[in-house]
Every structure is written in structure tokens, then in C-alpha cells.
Design a protein around this motif. Structure first.
Motif, PDB file in Angstrom:
ATOM      1  N   TRP A  32     103.933  33.455  34.923  1.00 46.32           N
ATOM      2  CA  TRP A  32     102.789  34.318  35.207  1.00 46.32           C
ATOM      3  C   TRP A  32     101.458  33.581  35.208  1.00 46.32           C
ATOM      4  O   TRP A  32     100.563  33.878  36.002  1.00 46.32           O
ATOM      5  CB  TRP A  32     102.749  35.479  34.215  1.00 46.32           C
ATOM      6  CG  TRP A  32     102.673  35.092  32.760  1.00 46.32           C
ATOM      7  CD1 TRP A  32     103.717  34.912  31.905  1.00 46.32           C
ATOM      8  CD2 TRP A  32     101.486  34.839  31.997  1.00 46.32           C
ATOM      9  NE1 TRP A  32     103.267  34.551  30.650  1.00 46.32           N
ATOM     10  CE2 TRP A  32     101.894  34.509  30.681  1.00 46.32           C
ATOM     11  CE3 TRP A  32     100.123  34.859  32.281  1.00 46.32           C
ATOM     12  CZ2 TRP A  32     101.004  34.189  29.664  1.00 46.32           C
ATOM     13  CZ3 TRP A  32      99.217  34.555  31.275  1.00 46.32           C
ATOM     14  CH2 TRP A  32      99.662  34.223  29.984  1.00 46.32           C
ATOM     15  N   SER A  33     101.271  32.603  34.334  1.00 46.33           N
ATOM     16  CA  SER A  33      99.963  31.949  34.250  1.00 46.33           C
ATOM     17  C   SER A  33      99.726  30.958  35.385  1.00 46.33           C
ATOM     18  O   SER A  33      98.590  30.512  35.601  1.00 46.33           O
ATOM     19  CB  SER A  33      99.806  31.229  32.908  1.00 46.33           C
ATOM     20  OG  SER A  33     100.709  30.144  32.816  1.00 46.33           O
ATOM     21  N   LYS A  49      94.743  39.113  35.400  1.00 46.75           N
ATOM     22  CA  LYS A  49      94.383  38.180  34.324  1.00 46.75           C
ATOM     23  C   LYS A  49      93.964  38.944  33.075  1.00 46.75           C
ATOM     24  O   LYS A  49      94.322  38.573  31.954  1.00 46.75           O
ATOM     25  CB  LYS A  49      93.262  37.251  34.792  1.00 46.75           C
ATOM     26  CG  LYS A  49      93.706  36.256  35.854  1.00 46.75           C
ATOM     27  CD  LYS A  49      92.542  35.378  36.307  1.00 46.75           C
ATOM     28  CE  LYS A  49      92.992  34.394  37.380  1.00 46.75           C
ATOM     29  NZ  LYS A  49      91.878  33.525  37.849  1.00 46.75           N
ATOM     30  N   ASP A  63      97.110  40.322  31.394  1.00 42.71           N
ATOM     31  CA  ASP A  63      97.856  39.308  30.653  1.00 42.71           C
ATOM     32  C   ASP A  63      97.149  38.944  29.351  1.00 42.71           C
ATOM     33  O   ASP A  63      97.796  38.741  28.311  1.00 42.71           O
ATOM     34  CB  ASP A  63      98.047  38.059  31.514  1.00 42.71           C
ATOM     35  CG  ASP A  63      98.987  38.304  32.689  1.00 42.71           C
ATOM     36  OD1 ASP A  63      99.876  39.167  32.554  1.00 42.71           O
ATOM     37  OD2 ASP A  63      98.835  37.640  33.732  1.00 42.71           O
ATOM     38  N   GLU A 112     103.687  32.703  26.155  1.00 39.54           N
ATOM     39  CA  GLU A 112     102.850  31.635  26.693  1.00 39.54           C
ATOM     40  C   GLU A 112     103.699  30.563  27.373  1.00 39.54           C
ATOM     41  O   GLU A 112     103.335  30.045  28.435  1.00 39.54           O
ATOM     42  CB  GLU A 112     102.012  31.018  25.575  1.00 39.54           C
ATOM     43  CG  GLU A 112     100.931  31.953  25.038  1.00 39.54           C
ATOM     44  CD  GLU A 112     100.180  31.371  23.865  1.00 39.54           C
ATOM     45  OE1 GLU A 112      98.970  31.649  23.737  1.00 39.54           O
ATOM     46  OE2 GLU A 112     100.798  30.628  23.057  1.00 39.54           O
ATOM     47  N   GLY A 131     104.994  31.671  30.674  1.00 36.71           N
ATOM     48  CA  GLY A 131     103.896  31.695  31.634  1.00 36.71           C
ATOM     49  C   GLY A 131     103.687  30.351  32.307  1.00 36.71           C
ATOM     50  O   GLY A 131     103.214  30.280  33.447  1.00 36.71           O
ATOM     51  N   GLU A 132     104.048  29.259  31.612  1.00 35.65           N
ATOM     52  CA  GLU A 132     103.870  27.915  32.147  1.00 35.65           C
ATOM     53  C   GLU A 132     105.086  27.416  32.920  1.00 35.65           C
ATOM     54  O   GLU A 132     105.096  26.294  33.428  1.00 35.65           O
ATOM     55  CB  GLU A 132     103.571  26.938  30.995  1.00 35.65           C
ATOM     56  CG  GLU A 132     102.244  27.195  30.295  1.00 35.65           C
ATOM     57  CD  GLU A 132     101.068  26.962  31.237  1.00 35.65           C
ATOM     58  OE1 GLU A 132     101.119  25.993  32.034  1.00 35.65           O
ATOM     59  OE2 GLU A 132     100.107  27.749  31.189  1.00 35.65           O
TER      60      GLU A 132
END
Length: 470
Positions: free
Chosen positions: A325-326, A335, A338, A394, A397-398
Motif C-alpha cells: 500500500w505505501s 494516504k 492509511d 508497515e 506496505g513496503e
């Protein structure tokens, strides 16, 4: 009629059902009849998905469903009548709702949401001549059932059915309340008794895994918010595991930080998730297997299939993405959403906080009932801590396995709900487009984790079984 890409033909078992005397019941007490009907539907509609079918229509008192096999359709019909017989036990006779069911095997034309053709018309006509509480089937259905299960069907001979050009050989199963249910079909129940084992990841983290069912192995890649024991009781997961375990040995595990695996861990990373999968596979002793990923488990499954292509027979991916997602292009509103998610995880994970529960649950199961939402809230609390939840969120997300997609060399099926509220439909579509030869299937619905009563569940099972059997 010429077939087009959106209008295709297939052979299917069609189940049609309605309630005998429904108009009379409505005339006597409309409100009570509607109330009773909704209660009965809540009990019997999930049976369609359990037996591998999908619901096409539930207009009024009717049910129209299709199944990839006549056995699934017949077992579903028999269980509907058995369940209804039990539900009617304490109801006064004049208020009982008795279903009439017809089953036919025939060629149908279908698009993404509807089916058409004489195969459906025959099933509807068979329903119309069935006794209240009984089942009528065509000869095509009977010939397949007669070879595989014991059923006390009575031959009614050729029947002329309204608007059907040729006569149809009809066989009938007497109503359940007359005692003909006994021995009609073999049990379709699955033993979900499991033995939980533990193994160690390379960094020493203890991972819990289990096997249920029987048949060729199906390895499910771990994802967050799972609990080996709790999930078998949860309306969020139990229906999926029960169905998959009918034809396969389902191997599943709690990924690090989740469920019965070590909850306090130092390394939360994509490489660690991949190592966890490798460790469980080695501990389970399976050599070749189908690999199944859900959501963030899809990227891990892709990485494993690229690293160990000789071990993966089929790659099945649902609700997933190649890019986290990020790293996706996001609007300002996305944004903010999230960022709010991370804040709520830190402050409200697992607490009885209506605002948190509403936001998080509405993204994963927007179509869920209050009971399912409550289960999902409890799932958050008992599976993973707030700190680990934030770190997993997190890390996912990456995620970016875009470079690995062209390297996948195993048969791949990708499925995604069109209106998925958690992972964008386009993320699943792009993931499928990057895998050579991958087949992409659109499921109807908005739930990220499909529920037992929605059509997407039956669609998922149909496509999964066909794919794994190929």
C-alpha cells in the motif's frame, strides 16, 4: 446463438427450490411469513456454498443455484430438506414452510452474474412437480447419483413439463418428514480435528502449524490475524478451511507474531515471512504441493514459487498484490486513511472501541453481520498485539515483488473481488498481468475476506476446485 467472451456455455447441475403454499402463508400473515422465511434462508443458504455451489437468485421464496457436480447439488438438496424438517418440528402444521426442489444437469449459457437456458427451465419445472419437502431429479442427474451414492429415488417415468419440448424422465425422493431421508446421501461432513505441531524458523522463532483433511497437499501461506485453534470456530475462516479440507490435506500455520506462534519477535520483514514458509514446508514433510496465498500471503507465495518452482504444482492467489500500500500511487484521501489506520492500531487494537472496530472491520468485511463483526473484533484481540500489528502493516506496505512476477513458471490462478474495500481490484489485476500465463477471475463482492453466505464464496470454490484438478 453465438457465444461471445462475456456469454459462454458450460455444463452445470442446477438446483431450483421454492416453498409450497407460499401465497397462502403470505395471505394469512404477511409479516410473520416474511420473518420466518428470512430465518429459514439464514440457515439454508450457506449450505449452497458448503456443497461447492453458488447462488444465482433468491427472489421471493425461491432459490436458484448452480453446482459443478450433481453430487454436490443432490447433497445440498438433501441437507436443505433435512434442516427444514428439523426447523419445522415445533411449528404448527399449517404454518410450516416446506421446500420443493428440482435438480437438472444441462448446458447453460452464463455471464459473470447470471445463467440462462433450458437446463434451468427443466430444473424449475421439476421443482414444480416435487412434493412439499421432496426432491425431483432428471434422468441425467439420477444416472450419475446412482453410480456414486445410495439414494432411495422412485422412478416417476416420462413427464411432459410446461414449455419443455421433449418429455423428461423424472425420479423423486420422498419428503424428509415421511422418513425417506435416511440413507439418501453419504455424509459430506469434514473432520476438522487437528494436531498442532511446532517448528523453528532460521532465527529461532517458534512457528505453530497443523494439517486437516485428506488428499493432495494444499499449503496455505501465513498471513496476519490467524489463530490455528480459534479460526476453526470463527465465521471469518471456518467455512473456507472446511471446504478446502474436503478434497485436500490443508496445511496452515500462524505466521510470526500471530496466534500460537511466538508473539514477541525481533524480525518482522518480508524475508522473515518467506523463511517461515520454507521452515513450515520442511517440517511438514511434503514434497510437492499446491500453494495458496491470501492478501499479503500472495507476495510471499510468489517469492517461494520463484525460488522453489520444482515443489509447487499450482499457485492460487486471492485478494493479493505485488506492490504494498505505501508504494502504490495513492490519493490524498487514501494516504490519510492509511495514516488513520496506523494510529488506530497503536491506540485501539483489540479494544472495545466502536470507532476503531467500525473502520477496520468495514474495510475487511463491509458486508458482515454484527455477529461476524464481533468475531472479527475478537480476532484482532487474541491473534496479535498492537505493536506487532503495526509492524506487520508497515512491512506489508513496503512489499514489492514486481520483479519476480515474470519469473513465475508454475500454473497460476489469481482471484479478486471487484469491489474489495481493503486491497484495490487493480492491484490484483496488475499482479495477474505480470505472471506469464496466469488466469484472472473476478469475484462479485466487496468483502476482502469472503463470507459463507455471499456468492463470491461459491465462485471461489468452483474455480479453485477446477484449477487444482487440472
Amino acid at each position: 446463438m453465438a457465444d461471445t467472451p462475456s456469454m459462454q456455455r458450460r455444463l452445470a447441475a442446477i438446483l431450483a427450490a421454492d416453498i409450497a403454499g407460499y401465497s397462502r402463508l403470505m395471505g394469512e400473515d404477511e409479516a410473520a411469513t416474511v420473518h420466518d422465511l428470512k430465518g429459514h434462508q439464514a440457515a439454508i443458504l450457506p449450505l449452497v456454498g458448503r456443497h461447492g455451489g453458488r447462488i444465482i437468485d433468491t427472489a421471493g421464496d425461491g432459490i436458484l443455484a448452480e453446482f459443478p457436480s450433481v453430487i454436490g447439488a443432490a447433497e445440498c438438496a438433501a441437507e436443505i430438506q433435512s434442516v427444514m424438517a428439523a426447523r419445522n418440528d415445533e411449528v404448527s402444521e399449517h404454518r410450516r414452510m416446506l421446500f420443493r426442489i428440482g435438480i437438472n444437469l444441462g448446458d447453460v449459457i452464463h455471464d459473470e452474474t447470471r445463467i440462462y437456458g433450458d437446463g434451468i427451465n427443466v430444473a424449475a419445472r421439476l421443482e414444480g412437480i416435487a412434493e412439499p419437502g421432496g426432491i425431483c431429479i432428471s434422468r441425467q442427474v439420477f444416472e450419475q447419483l446412482n453410480r456414486t451414492i445410495k439414494a432411495d429415488f422412485q422412478a416417476l417415468g416420462p413427464r411432459t413439463l410446461k414449455n419443455i419440448a421433449q418429455s423428461v424422465d423424472v425420479f423423486a425422493l420422498a419428503p424428509a418428514h415421511r422418513g425417506a431421508r435416511s440413507g439418501a446421501t453419504t455424509s459430506n461432513a469434514v473432520d476438522l480435528t487437528q494436531e498442532i505441531h511446532f517448528c523453528s524458523a532460521p532465527d529461532g522463532v517458534q512457528l505453530a502449524y497443523s494439517m486437516v483433511g485428506q488428499g493432495p497437499p494444499l499449503m496455505k501461506t501465513g498471513n496476519w490475524m490467524t489463530h490455528l485453534e480459534y479460526d476453526l470456530e470463527s465465521p471469518i475462516w471456518r467455512h473456507l478451511y472446511r471446504e478446502l479440507a474436503k478434497d485436500r490435506t490443508l496445511i496452515r500455520y500462524d505466521t510470526r507474531g500471530n496466534g500460537l506462534s511466538d508473539r514477541t519477535v525481533d524480525d518482522i520483514s518480508f524475508d522473515a515471512f518467506l523463511s517461515d514458509l520454507e521452515a513450515v514446508i520442511e517440517a511438514s514433510g511434503v514434497d510437492r504441493f499446491a500453494l495458496f496465498g491470501i492478501s499479503q500471503g500472495c507476495a510471499v507465495s510468489i517469492a517461494y514459487a520463484v525460488r522453489h518452482p520444482e515443489r509447487v504444482t499450482h499457485l492460487l492467489l486471492y485478494g493479493g498484490y505485488a506492490v504494498g500500500w505505501s508504494k502504490r500511487a495513492r490519493s490524498a484521501a487514501q494516504k490519510d486513511e492509511d495514516a488513520a489506520m496506523l494510529t488506530l492500531m497503536r491506540l485501539g487494537w483489540g479494544k472495545e472501541n466502536p470507532a476503531f472496530r467500525q473502520m477496520f472491520t468495514s474495510l475487511f468485511i463491509p458486508g458482515g453481520t454484527k455477529e461476524q463483526a464481533d468475531w472479527f473484533n475478537e480476532l484482532q484481540r487474541i491473534t496479535v498485539s498492537p505493536d506487532i500489528a503495526v509492524r506487520i502493516f508497515e512491512t506489508t506496505g513496503e512489499t514489492d515483488v514486481t520483479a519476480l512476477l515474470p519469473q513465475v513458471r508454475v500454473p497460476t490462478l489469481v482471484m479478486h473481488a471487484r469491489d474489495d474495500a481493503r486491497v484495490p481490484f487493480d492491484a490484483g489485476r496488475r499482479m495477474a498481468a505480470g505472471i506469464p500465463g496466469a488466469r484472472f477471475v473476478t469475484l462479485q463482492g466487496s468483502n476482502h475476506l469472503f463470507l459463507e453466505t455471499e456468492p463470491a464464496f461459491g465462485q471461489f470454490l468452483e474455480h479453485t476446485r477446477t484449477f487444482l484438478a487440472s
